[in-house]
Design a protein around this motif. Structure first.
Motif, PDB file in Angstrom:
ATOM      1  N   GLU A  33       0.832  -1.207   0.000  1.00  0.00           N
ATOM      2  CA  GLU A  33       0.000   0.000   0.000  1.00  0.00           C
ATOM      3  C   GLU A  33       0.865   1.255   0.000  1.00  0.00           C
ATOM      4  O   GLU A  33       0.536   2.248  -0.660  1.00  0.00           O
ATOM      5  N   LYS A  59     -10.014   3.418  -7.513  1.00  0.00           N
ATOM      6  CA  LYS A  59     -10.232   4.201  -6.296  1.00  0.00           C
ATOM      7  C   LYS A  59      -9.066   5.131  -6.008  1.00  0.00           C
ATOM      8  O   LYS A  59      -9.227   6.161  -5.348  1.00  0.00           O
ATOM      9  N   THR A 110     -17.419   6.289  -3.038  1.00  0.00           N
ATOM     10  CA  THR A 110     -16.531   5.621  -2.078  1.00  0.00           C
ATOM     11  C   THR A 110     -15.289   5.035  -2.733  1.00  0.00           C
ATOM     12  O   THR A 110     -14.351   4.656  -2.047  1.00  0.00           O
ATOM     13  N   SER A 147     -15.488   2.234  -4.402  1.00  0.00           N
ATOM     14  CA  SER A 147     -15.843   0.834  -4.633  1.00  0.00           C
ATOM     15  C   SER A 147     -16.803   0.805  -5.819  1.00  0.00           C
ATOM     16  O   SER A 147     -17.982   1.162  -5.685  1.00  0.00           O
ATOM     17  N   SER A 175     -19.911   0.540   1.000  1.00  0.00           N
ATOM     18  CA  SER A 175     -18.468   0.333   1.125  1.00  0.00           C
ATOM     19  C   SER A 175     -17.994   0.940   2.430  1.00  0.00           C
ATOM     20  O   SER A 175     -18.123   2.147   2.639  1.00  0.00           O
ATOM     21  N   ASN A 176     -17.440   0.101   3.308  1.00  0.00           N
ATOM     22  CA  ASN A 176     -16.986   0.612   4.610  1.00  0.00           C
ATOM     23  C   ASN A 176     -15.528   1.072   4.502  1.00  0.00           C
ATOM     24  O   ASN A 176     -14.621   0.526   5.120  1.00  0.00           O
ATOM     25  N   THR A 177     -15.318   2.110   3.695  1.00  0.00           N
ATOM     26  CA  THR A 177     -13.975   2.645   3.449  1.00  0.00           C
ATOM     27  C   THR A 177     -13.841   4.099   3.871  1.00  0.00           C
ATOM     28  O   THR A 177     -12.814   4.717   3.595  1.00  0.00           O
ATOM     29  N   SER A 184     -13.041   7.424   5.771  1.00  0.00           N
ATOM     30  CA  SER A 184     -12.053   7.824   6.762  1.00  0.00           C
ATOM     31  C   SER A 184     -12.737   8.529   7.927  1.00  0.00           C
ATOM     32  O   SER A 184     -13.919   8.897   7.850  1.00  0.00           O
ATOM     33  N   ASN A 202     -14.406   0.413   9.509  1.00  0.00           N
ATOM     34  CA  ASN A 202     -13.458  -0.355   8.695  1.00  0.00           C
ATOM     35  C   ASN A 202     -13.269  -1.787   9.194  1.00  0.00           C
ATOM     36  O   ASN A 202     -12.894  -2.673   8.423  1.00  0.00           O
ATOM     37  N   SER A 253     -15.727  -3.551  10.427  1.00  0.00           N
ATOM     38  CA  SER A 253     -17.029  -4.216  10.256  1.00  0.00           C
ATOM     39  C   SER A 253     -17.573  -4.782  11.560  1.00  0.00           C
ATOM     40  O   SER A 253     -18.164  -5.875  11.589  1.00  0.00           O
TER      41      SER A 253
END
Length: 686
Positions: free
Chosen positions: A213, A255, A384, A386, A427-429, A431, A458, A460
């Motif tokens: 990353e 993304k 998002t 996604s 989408s649980n992205t 910030s 993030n 979940s």
């Protein structure tokens, strides 16, 4: 910026194995084609993916095409300027075949040291069903060992000596020609480069080379941002009025383009799509709405004349299809651009420009009612990154004819607060900073629609918004069913309907309003326990977990309804979504009746002209083989519009229909569109 409205992108990727390059180029024939097509800008080639230049370069590491004996670029620029057509220059960046062979040290590298290659040859090639090499569906026909996969190139890293070459080429071109702009191609923000230049830079700038990353972050924050920032500054020091664009950075499926926003170093934003085989005819809707947030930069819808994909010699879209696409671009406040590929001989294909000319002749009539306009709505889609989630929401909104704008991670609190309702895809992205801004919006009375996993943190393991429910956990089943209650029942089946994916389990608080219930199957399908061909039917009793829950100004969908719709396209899911939006939000700016779901409505605000423009489009795309095409363009009759704007409309008229529109007093107006074919625009002056 004075960005022209009717453009061509003239590809010229030409192999060294083709003789007599440019032999039959004629300035007069070139000008004839542009005039037939009503063209006012054309991107022409300085250097192609094969690494060949099309002008007599004197740079050490650059070479004119070995079979070209004229200054093709120079003559094209002269021809364009003689008829007042702009001619930005195309330069390849990410793919350059001869450079990759002669200077492998300039190539982008994987972590194992191998060259990063697009659509890499494996030795087990089969003929691809698309020419992009990005799709999994393939024909079962074995190719020879010598077969090269379609669209197969080695990636270059725009750093070090290779970056220096591109910069020197820009200097040479600006010194020797009347330059209108530059189009730099192939920037893939999802790459991770471990070439020697990047490894040294990663070490010096403090990124962790062991973390993929961070290597990707370095690629975007250092390599691509520095390249684009430095190149833009370099060009503007010589040609301050030149247009500058870096292709690949406006693709919302990646993304990283939302996260790093390298596109901000362009002076404009071209929105590339080939709808027959790439993103479809609705891709531009969300793309344009996102890039309209950059209010000082023109946007250009970019498609192609090809039946399938780039570089398809002998492939044609017919005039009606081009007309629909061009009108759609205008309806989104974008200029128009169609891709073509010049024959190696240099002779323009006049049939192509006759087809494009039909579309652009119409665009000359309507462009004033789109260009300069901005999308206008009190509803926003929160991107998002996604793609299936974002795209699923957009498709449901478009097909329900609900207007929307787009915001994302870079939106200010002020921008977010401008809306009455914001939709969060599944989408649980998000910030912490994004969540903070959205909670502030919610606490100030703004309405939220939160879909599935978009409600989760993030990890979940808990809800990030006050939804009027306690998070219990994931479902115990592989799918389930939804049954709506009275509030959402308009034209929707009262029976339980399948979701294809399971919903999140939650427990509603006392003052929440359950709008739809979950019903679970008797069991999940396994080798030991199964029922019939597909899923087990639903149990008769409902669960205690809501499928759709309203709490104050917020609605929560337990399912990833956007992904479900993107993947399955069932009307019951779209209707569930549309009914919920209309239940929560009573202030839709446009309500329509009589327009089929494949019709499109857009609302633009041209503030400097004191008017709104409602664009209507209808030409349903049809799946033919591997392509999505537009062929049938029936006339549409009797569309009714109810328009609710916070303005006193003084005058209303259609662009094409000769019909007097009498306005009643009041801000809500009802208008019937007797008929239209492909496109109509309703102008509302205030």
């Amino acid at each position: 910026m004075n960005e022209p409205s009717r453009q061509i992108h003239l590809d010229f990727h030409t192999s060294e194995h083709i003789p007599d390059v440019g032999k039959y180029f004629s300035k007069e024939q070139f000008k004839e084609a542009l005039q037939i097509g009503h063209i006012n800008q054309i991107n022409i080639f300085g250097k192609c993916h094969h690494s060949w230049c099309y002008y007599p370069t004197k740079l050490k590491h650059a070479k004119i095409h070995p079979n070209l004996n004229i200054d093709l670029l120079g003559q094209q620029i002269e021809a364009c300027h003689e008829i007042n057509v702009k001619a930005p220059i195309y330069l390849t960046v990410g793919w350059s075949a001869h450079d990759a062979e002669i200077h492998p040290e300039w190539c982008a590298r994987n972590s194992d040291g191998s060259i990063i290659e697009f659509n890499k040859k494996t030795g087990n090639e089969i003929e691809e069903i698309t020419s992009t090499g990005q799709h999994s569906d393939k024909e079962i026909r074995q190719k020879s060992k010598e077969f090269r996969p379609y669209c197969n190139w080695k990636f270059m890293c725009p750093s070090g000596k290779y970056e220096e070459l591109i910069s020197n080429m820009v200097t040479e071109l600006c010194s020797n020609y009347q330059v209108d702009g530059f189009f730099f191609d192939i920037h893939f923000t999802q790459l991770k480069c471990y070439c020697d230049n990047c490894k040294q830079s990663i070490k010096e700038t403090g990124y962790d080379i062991g973390n993929p990353e961070e290597v990707n972050a370095h690629w975007n924050e250092i390599v691509l941002k520095n390249f684009t920032k430095n190149m833009t500054a370099h060009i503007q020091s010589m040609k301050p009025d030149a247009s500058i664009f870096y292709n690949g950075l406006t693709v919302l499926e990646r993304k990283e383009n939302l996260l790093y926003r390298v596109h901000e170093n362009s002076t404009k934003n071209d929105l590339e799509d080939l709808p027959t085989t790439w993103g479809g005819y609705d891709k531009i809707a969300t793309q344009s709405r996102y890039f309209h947030n950059y209010t000082n930069k023109p946007i250009i819808g970019m498609s192609g004349k090809f039946h399938t994909s780039w570089g398809e010699f002998g492939g044609f879209k017919y005039p009606d299809a081009l007309k629909y696409e061009a009108a759609a671009m205008i309806s989104h406040g974008a200029r128009c651009n169609f891709g073509d590929h010049l024959h190696p001989s240099g002779e323009m294909d006049l049939d192509t420009y006759k087809n494009v000319g039909v579309a652009f002749e119409y665009i000359k009539k309507i462009e004033d009612y789109g260009i300069g306009g901005k999308p206008f709505s009190n509803i926003a889609l929160y991107l998002t990154g996604s793609y299936n989630a974002d795209d699923g929401v957009a498709r449901m909104l478009l097909e329900e004819h609900i207007e929307y704008e787009v915001v994302s991670i870079n939106a200010s609190q002020e921008r977010i607060n401008n809306f009455e309702l914001i939709i969060i895809p599944s989408s649980n992205t998000l910030s912490e900073e994004e969540i903070k801004k959205l909670k502030h919006f919610q606490n100030k009375g703004g309405a939220l629609v939160v879909i599935g996993k978009g409600a989760l943190n993030n990890k979940s393991d808990k809800f990030i918004f006050d939804l009027g429910a306690k998070y219990i956990g994931p479902s115990d089943f592989d799918m389930d069913y939804v049954q709506v209650r009275k509030e959402l029942s308009n034209n929707l089946v009262s029976s339980p309907f399948i979701t294809y994916l399971p919903g999140i389990k939650s427990e509603a608080v006392e003052d929440s309003n359950i709008l739809a219930d979950i019903k679970v199957p008797y069991f999940s399908r396994t080798l030991e326990k199964y029922n019939g061909h597909l899923y087990a039917p639903n149990k008769l009793d409902k669960e205690n977990y809501p499928a759709v829950l309203q709490y104050k100004n917020t609605v929560f969908f337990a399912h990833d309804l956007d992904r479900i719709y993107a993947e399955n396209g069932s009307k019951v899911h779209r209707q569930l979504f549309g009914n919920t939006i209309r239940h929560l939000h009573k202030n839709l700016l446009i309500e329509s009746k009589g327009l089929p779901s494949s019709g499109r409505i857009t609302l633009l605000h041209q503030e400097n002209k004191n008017r709104y423009v409602v664009h209507l489009l209808y030409a349903p795309p049809l799946q033919r083989g591997r392509c999505l095409i537009i062929e049938d363009v029936p006339e549409i009759h009797g569309v009714e519009l109810n328009i609710n704007l916070n303005e006193k409309i003084k005058k209303a008229y259609f662009v094409n229909l000769e019909k007097e529109i009498k306005l009643e007093d009041g801000k809500s107006i009802q208008i019937k569109v007797d008929k239209f074919q492909i496109h109509e625009a309703l102008v509302l002056e205030y």
